[in-house]
Design an enzyme around this catalytic site. Sequence first.
Site, PDB file in Angstrom:
ATOM      1  N   GLY A 112       0.745  -1.313  -0.110  1.00 34.64           N
ATOM      2  CA  GLY A 112       0.122   0.169  -0.035  1.00 34.64           C
ATOM      3  C   GLY A 112       0.888   1.398  -0.098  1.00 34.64           C
ATOM      4  O   GLY A 112       0.339   2.286  -0.526  1.00 34.64           O
ATOM      5  N   GLU A 135       2.402  -8.087  -1.820  1.00 32.73           N
ATOM      6  CA  GLU A 135       1.056  -8.721  -1.246  1.00 32.73           C
ATOM      7  C   GLU A 135       0.970 -10.193  -1.483  1.00 32.73           C
ATOM      8  O   GLU A 135       0.575 -10.888  -0.834  1.00 32.73           O
ATOM      9  CB  GLU A 135      -0.047  -8.016  -2.139  1.00 32.73           C
ATOM     10  CG  GLU A 135      -0.162  -6.573  -1.545  1.00 32.73           C
ATOM     11  CD  GLU A 135       0.494  -5.549  -2.111  1.00 32.73           C
ATOM     12  OE1 GLU A 135       1.508  -5.724  -2.498  1.00 32.73           O
ATOM     13  OE2 GLU A 135       0.026  -4.141  -2.002  1.00 32.73           O
TER      14      GLU A 135
HETATM   15  N1  DAK Z   1       1.928  -3.193   8.821  1.00 33.84           N
HETATM   16  C1  DAK Z   1       1.954  -3.107  10.421  1.00 33.84           C
HETATM   17  N2  DAK Z   1       3.377  -3.041  10.994  1.00 33.84           N
HETATM   18  C2  DAK Z   1       4.415  -3.062  10.297  1.00 33.84           C
HETATM   19  C3  DAK Z   1       4.447  -3.189   8.806  1.00 33.84           C
HETATM   20  C4  DAK Z   1       3.257  -3.431   8.221  1.00 33.84           C
HETATM   21  N3  DAK Z   1       2.864  -3.112   6.839  1.00 33.84           N
HETATM   22  N4  DAK Z   1       5.703  -3.081   8.381  1.00 33.84           N
HETATM   23  C5  DAK Z   1       6.415  -3.239   9.455  1.00 33.84           C
HETATM   24  N5  DAK Z   1       5.488  -3.114  10.654  1.00 33.84           N
HETATM   25  C6  DAK Z   1       6.049  -2.886  11.895  1.00 33.84           C
HETATM   26  C7  DAK Z   1       6.705  -4.401  12.336  1.00 33.84           C
HETATM   27  O1  DAK Z   1       5.692  -5.259  12.730  1.00 33.84           O
HETATM   28  C8  DAK Z   1       7.725  -3.903  13.428  1.00 33.84           C
HETATM   29  O2  DAK Z   1       6.862  -3.764  14.609  1.00 33.84           O
HETATM   30  P1  DAK Z   1       7.266  -4.312  16.183  1.00 33.84           P
HETATM   31  O3  DAK Z   1       7.412  -5.674  15.952  1.00 33.84           O
HETATM   32  O4  DAK Z   1       8.525  -3.738  16.522  1.00 33.84           O
HETATM   33  O5  DAK Z   1       5.888  -4.063  17.028  1.00 33.84           O
HETATM   34  C9  DAK Z   1       8.298  -2.689  13.007  1.00 33.84           C
HETATM   35  O6  DAK Z   1       7.224  -2.111  12.010  1.00 33.84           O
HETATM   36  C10 DAK Z   1       9.540  -2.525  12.593  1.00 33.84           C
HETATM   37  O7  DAK Z   1       9.607  -3.687  11.689  1.00 33.84           O
HETATM   38  P2  DAK Z   1      10.701  -4.596  11.464  1.00 33.84           P
HETATM   39  O8  DAK Z   1      11.105  -4.849  12.698  1.00 33.84           O
HETATM   40  O9  DAK Z   1      10.111  -5.577  10.494  1.00 33.84           O
HETATM   41  O10 DAK Z   1      11.810  -3.884  10.537  1.00 33.84           O
HETATM   42  P3  DAK Z   1      13.074  -4.521   9.612  1.00 33.84           P
HETATM   43  O11 DAK Z   1      13.969  -3.242   9.415  1.00 33.84           O
HETATM   44  O12 DAK Z   1      13.472  -5.701  10.168  1.00 33.84           O
HETATM   45  O13 DAK Z   1      12.231  -4.835   8.259  1.00 33.84           O
HETATM   46  C11 DAK Z   1      10.680  -4.398   6.608  1.00 33.84           C
HETATM   47  C12 DAK Z   1      11.666  -3.831   7.746  1.00 33.84           C
HETATM   48  C13 DAK Z   1       9.826  -3.252   5.626  1.00 33.84           C
HETATM   49  C14 DAK Z   1      11.528  -5.320   5.562  1.00 33.84           C
HETATM   50  C15 DAK Z   1       9.487  -5.527   7.471  1.00 33.84           C
HETATM   51  O14 DAK Z   1       8.982  -4.610   8.420  1.00 33.84           O
HETATM   52  C16 DAK Z   1       8.401  -5.925   6.421  1.00 33.84           C
HETATM   53  O15 DAK Z   1       8.750  -6.675   5.631  1.00 33.84           O
HETATM   54  N6  DAK Z   1       7.442  -5.358   6.684  1.00 33.84           N
HETATM   55  C17 DAK Z   1       6.103  -5.833   5.842  1.00 33.84           C
HETATM   56  C18 DAK Z   1       6.057  -5.079   4.596  1.00 33.84           C
HETATM   57  C19 DAK Z   1       4.882  -5.858   3.693  1.00 33.84           C
HETATM   58  O16 DAK Z   1       4.725  -6.950   3.738  1.00 33.84           O
HETATM   59  N7  DAK Z   1       4.020  -4.808   3.710  1.00 33.84           N
HETATM   60  C20 DAK Z   1       2.576  -5.115   3.520  1.00 33.84           C
HETATM   61  C21 DAK Z   1       2.527  -5.389   1.894  1.00 33.84           C
HETATM   62  S1  DAK Z   1       0.795  -5.827   1.614  1.00 33.84           S
HETATM   63  C22 DAK Z   1      -6.365  -4.087   1.392  1.00 33.84           C
HETATM   64  C23 DAK Z   1      -5.758  -3.317   0.675  1.00 33.84           C
HETATM   65  C24 DAK Z   1      -4.360  -3.075   0.509  1.00 33.84           C
HETATM   66  C25 DAK Z   1      -3.514  -3.994   1.083  1.00 33.84           C
HETATM   67  C26 DAK Z   1      -4.023  -4.837   1.795  1.00 33.84           C
HETATM   68  C27 DAK Z   1      -5.346  -5.089   1.932  1.00 33.84           C
HETATM   69  N8  DAK Z   1      -7.727  -3.965   1.717  1.00 33.84           N
HETATM   70  C28 DAK Z   1      -8.275  -3.190   1.006  1.00 33.84           C
HETATM   71  C29 DAK Z   1      -8.128  -4.941   2.731  1.00 33.84           C
HETATM   72  C30 DAK Z   1      -2.063  -3.736   0.814  1.00 33.84           C
HETATM   73  C31 DAK Z   1      -1.232  -4.732   1.433  1.00 33.84           C
HETATM   74  C32 DAK Z   1      -0.021  -4.518   1.635  1.00 33.84           C
HETATM   75  O17 DAK Z   1       0.481  -3.441   1.780  1.00 33.84           O
END
Ligand code: DAK
Length: 260
Positions: A112, A135
């Site tokens: 997002g 995603e």
């Molecule tokens: N959501 C919630 N929390 C998140 C987050 C996210 N997207 N990304 C990071 N955080 C949080 C982590 O949980 C962590 O929190 P604590 O554990 O400390 O409480 C904190 O941010 C720091 O993250 P990391 O410890 O993981 O930091 P690193 O440097 O180790 O890693 C990273 C950074 C960016 C590689 C990693 O945080 C990561 O992979 N994050 C998730 C990336 C991701 O998969 N993002 C989501 C993509 S899917 C929808 C519409 C759109 C969408 C969905 C539904 N609907 C209309 C229903 C879109 C979906 C997406 O965006």
Amino acid sequence: MSQTLIEAESNEGVLTLTICRPEALNALNQTVIAQLAEAIENAQSDSNIRVILLTGSGPKAFVAGADIKEFADFNARQGKELARKGQELLFNRIERSAKPVIAAINGFALGGGLELALACHVRIAASGARMGLPEVSLGVIPGYGGTQRLPQLVGKGKALEMILTAQMVTADEAHQWGLVNAVVSPEELMSAANQMAKAMMKNSPKAIQTAIQAVLAGYEDGLNGYDAEISCFGASFETEDFKEGTQAFIEKRKPEFTGK
Ligand code: DAK
């Protein structure tokens, strides 16, 4: 009352909106989406604002995606509703903003978060930024316009590669692919974005608004972009900005546009 998650700072016609959830890498929850949408909407009627910059707080992330914790237990109806609401409330509103919106991508722009940057008119990335649509690694697909806007910028093949592998690209790769307009050092990011804003601000706000409309028409179902351009072009001749712009050229002076 919900916490303020968007910091707004206005300076010489440029409104900088900073998403402030550094502890969650600025992930987009419903509060961020609502507050950002409100700020963008308010900016439309504020005559002091000419260009909007969008960035994330902290050195690490622009926006690391939709808030995974918020939608983890959604069903199909809720997912569809949230996608539609988010697209209409925020993403389409940014794309259709009469005032240019520039994304200053200071770090991770994922899911997002990248979709948010894609909805902006221009993207400038810091050299360490990483971008991707991960995603499918979570079992969903991009839901905030990514399947449509990414191919518009990088072509279908590269968009499908990014979406299907769920892998991130570097800022330089994103630049080569046309996903971002420029890459600068992290220290220079906001000044580069401001510089681009200033370049836009020399021009007629009315013509800028109309040019955005004409470009978007080419991507809209049921509209013919060339016809839209002809109408928009014709309408420009009736504006005060057109009269001022041409008059200033003839008189060899700088134009003073009113945006009307
Ligand atoms: N959501 C919630 N929390 C998140 C987050 C996210 N997207 N990304 C990071 N955080 C949080 C982590 O949980 C962590 O929190 P604590 O554990 O400390 O409480 C904190 O941010 C720091 O993250 P990391 O410890 O993981 O930091 P690193 O440097 O180790 O890693 C990273 C950074 C960016 C590689 C990693 O945080 C990561 O992979 N994050 C998730 C990336 C991701 O998969 N993002 C989501 C993509 S899917 C929808 C519409 C759109 C969408 C969905 C539904 N609907 C209309 C229903 C879109 C979906 C997406 O965006």
